[in-house]
Motif scaffolding. Structure first.
Motif, short mmCIF file in Angstrom:
data_model
loop_
_atom_site.label_atom_id
_atom_site.label_comp_id
_atom_site.label_asym_id
_atom_site.label_seq_id
_atom_site.Cartn_x
_atom_site.Cartn_y
_atom_site.Cartn_z
N PHE A 1 -1.12 22.80 -8.33
CA PHE A 1 -2.41 23.51 -8.28
C PHE A 1 -2.66 24.22 -6.96
N MET A 2 -1.73 24.09 -6.02
CA MET A 2 -1.91 24.72 -4.71
C MET A 2 -1.75 26.23 -4.82
N PRO A 3 -2.48 26.99 -4.00
CA PRO A 3 -2.31 28.45 -3.98
C PRO A 3 -0.88 28.80 -3.58
N PRO B 1 -5.36 15.42 -8.46
CA PRO B 1 -4.52 16.53 -7.99
C PRO B 1 -5.20 17.89 -7.95
N LYS B 2 -5.92 18.25 -9.01
CA LYS B 2 -6.55 19.58 -9.04
C LYS B 2 -7.65 19.69 -7.99
N THR B 3 -8.45 18.64 -7.85
CA THR B 3 -9.52 18.64 -6.86
C THR B 3 -8.95 18.66 -5.45
N ALA B 4 -7.92 17.85 -5.20
CA ALA B 4 -7.28 17.82 -3.88
C ALA B 4 -6.74 19.20 -3.51
N MET C 1 -7.87 22.10 -4.61
CA MET C 1 -9.00 23.00 -4.33
C MET C 1 -9.54 22.77 -2.92
N ILE C 2 -9.63 21.50 -2.52
CA ILE C 2 -10.11 21.18 -1.18
C ILE C 2 -9.12 21.72 -0.14
N SER C 3 -7.82 21.55 -0.42
CA SER C 3 -6.80 22.08 0.49
C SER C 3 -6.91 23.59 0.63
N GLU C 4 -7.17 24.26 -0.47
CA GLU C 4 -7.28 25.72 -0.42
C GLU C 4 -8.43 26.14 0.49
N VAL C 5 -9.55 25.47 0.39
CA VAL C 5 -10.71 25.81 1.21
C VAL C 5 -10.47 25.42 2.67
#
Length: 102
Positions: A51-53, A29-32, A34-38
């Motif tokens: 964890f999403m912005p 979840p946390k990595t996913a 972070m990738i979504s944010e980028v």
């Protein structure tokens, strides 16, 4: 419209366990998130919402409005001509280059 991203380990991968470990890490979840944010797109990992912005938690392009959440339809597999192109591309990637660096 619905779509999904897919990853796979090639049957002749040099290190399939490392590939699976990498894929599993990406889906955490946390990595996913972070990738979504980028990438600025949604992901399918359960629990990543936490964890999403903040700006992405309500973004119309990310969050499907309730009135549009009716069940979607996934297309079946790619047509044969697309699968053939994919096979050709995969085979080309396995060949040595003219410089011999593969």
């Amino acid at each position: 419209m619905l779509w999904m991203d897919s990853v796979a380990v090639l049957k002749d991968a040099q290190n399939p366990e490392a590939a699976k470990t990498s894929m599993n890490s990406t889906m955490e979840p946390k990595t996913a998130a972070m990738i979504s944010e980028v990438a600025r797109h949604a992901n399918g990992s359960s629990g990543s919402d936490a964890f999403m912005p903040e700006d992405m938690k309500t973004a119309r392009g990310i969050v499907i409005p309730k009135e549009l959440k009716a069940p979607g339809v996934f297309r079946s597999t790619c047509p044969p001509d697309v699968r053939q192109i994919s096979r050709i591309w995969t085979d080309l990637q396995k060949r040595p280059t003219i410089h011999g660096d593969r």
